[in-house]
Write an enzyme that holds these catalytic residues in place. Sequence first.
Site, PDB file in Angstrom:
ATOM      1  N   CYS A  54      22.891 -14.446  43.466  1.00 17.56           N
ATOM      2  CA  CYS A  54      22.925 -13.408  42.427  1.00 17.56           C
ATOM      3  C   CYS A  54      24.330 -12.929  42.082  1.00 17.56           C
ATOM      4  CB  CYS A  54      22.016 -12.251  42.823  1.00 17.56           C
ATOM      5  SG  CYS A  54      20.282 -12.785  42.930  1.00 17.56           S
ATOM      6  N   LYS A 113      15.711  -6.476  37.786  1.00 14.97           N
ATOM      7  CA  LYS A 113      15.530  -7.844  37.303  1.00 14.97           C
ATOM      8  C   LYS A 113      14.421  -8.547  38.073  1.00 14.97           C
ATOM      9  CE  LYS A 113      19.438  -9.278  40.171  1.00 14.97           C
ATOM     10  NZ  LYS A 113      18.810 -10.141  41.157  1.00 14.97           N
ATOM     11  N   ASP A 120      22.389  -6.175  44.215  1.00 14.10           N
ATOM     12  CA  ASP A 120      21.267  -6.405  45.140  1.00 14.10           C
ATOM     13  C   ASP A 120      21.513  -6.035  46.607  1.00 14.10           C
ATOM     14  OD1 ASP A 120      20.293  -7.437  42.784  1.00 14.10           O
ATOM     15  OD2 ASP A 120      19.994  -9.469  43.531  1.00 14.10           O
TER      16      ASP A 120
END
EC number: 3.5.1.19
Length: 186
Positions: free
Chosen positions: A138, A96, A8
Site C-alpha cells: 500500500c 479504501k 494503513d
Amino acid sequence: MRALIIVDVQNDFCEGGSLAVTGGAALARAISDYLAEAADYHHVVATKDFHIDPGDHFSGTPDYSSSWPPHCVSGTPGADFHPSLDTSAIEAVFYKGAYTGAYSGFEGVDENGTPLLNWLRQRGVDEVDVVGIATDHCVRQTAEDAVRNGLATRVLVDLTAGVSADTTVAALEEMRTASVELVCSS
C-alpha cells in the site's frame, strides 16, 4: 504545500493482527514521535484498509498476492488505528477497499465521499511524504499514484515497514524508477 500521508497503520497490520507486518507497532510509535517534531506539514491525512465485503480479496487459501486472509474488517478492532499512533494531527481519514481489494490511498474516500486526490488539490497540496504499512504494497501503490497524479512525492523509508526484505527491496526500486524520492525522516 506539503502533506503527510500515513498509510494503513492499523491493528491487523501490526503484531498480533491477522496480517501482521513485523515492526508495525514500533512503526506506529516512530510515526507519532516524528509527528511531534515535524513542523513542515500543512496537512496530515491517513488511509485505512476498510473492508465490508471485498469479494475474492479475502480467501481461506490466500495467495498473498491478490488474495489475503480476512483483515481490517469494518467494525472490528483490526480495522482501528494502532493505539501507539497519535491521531490528533490527522485531519481526514480515507477509507479504501470496502467492496474490492484496494492498495493505493488514492482509491480511498473520506467520510464525505471525497477522494484523496480531490481533498489534497482543494487545499493546494503539491508535495506529499508517505509513511506507513506496508512498504511493498500500500505504501508503494500510494506513492506511485501520487507521482502519476502530479505530486512531488517522497517516501520516508525509515517510517515504513515491509512484509519481507526481498519484496521491500523490489518495491523501493520500483518506486525509485517511478520518480518517487526515497529519503529518511531525519
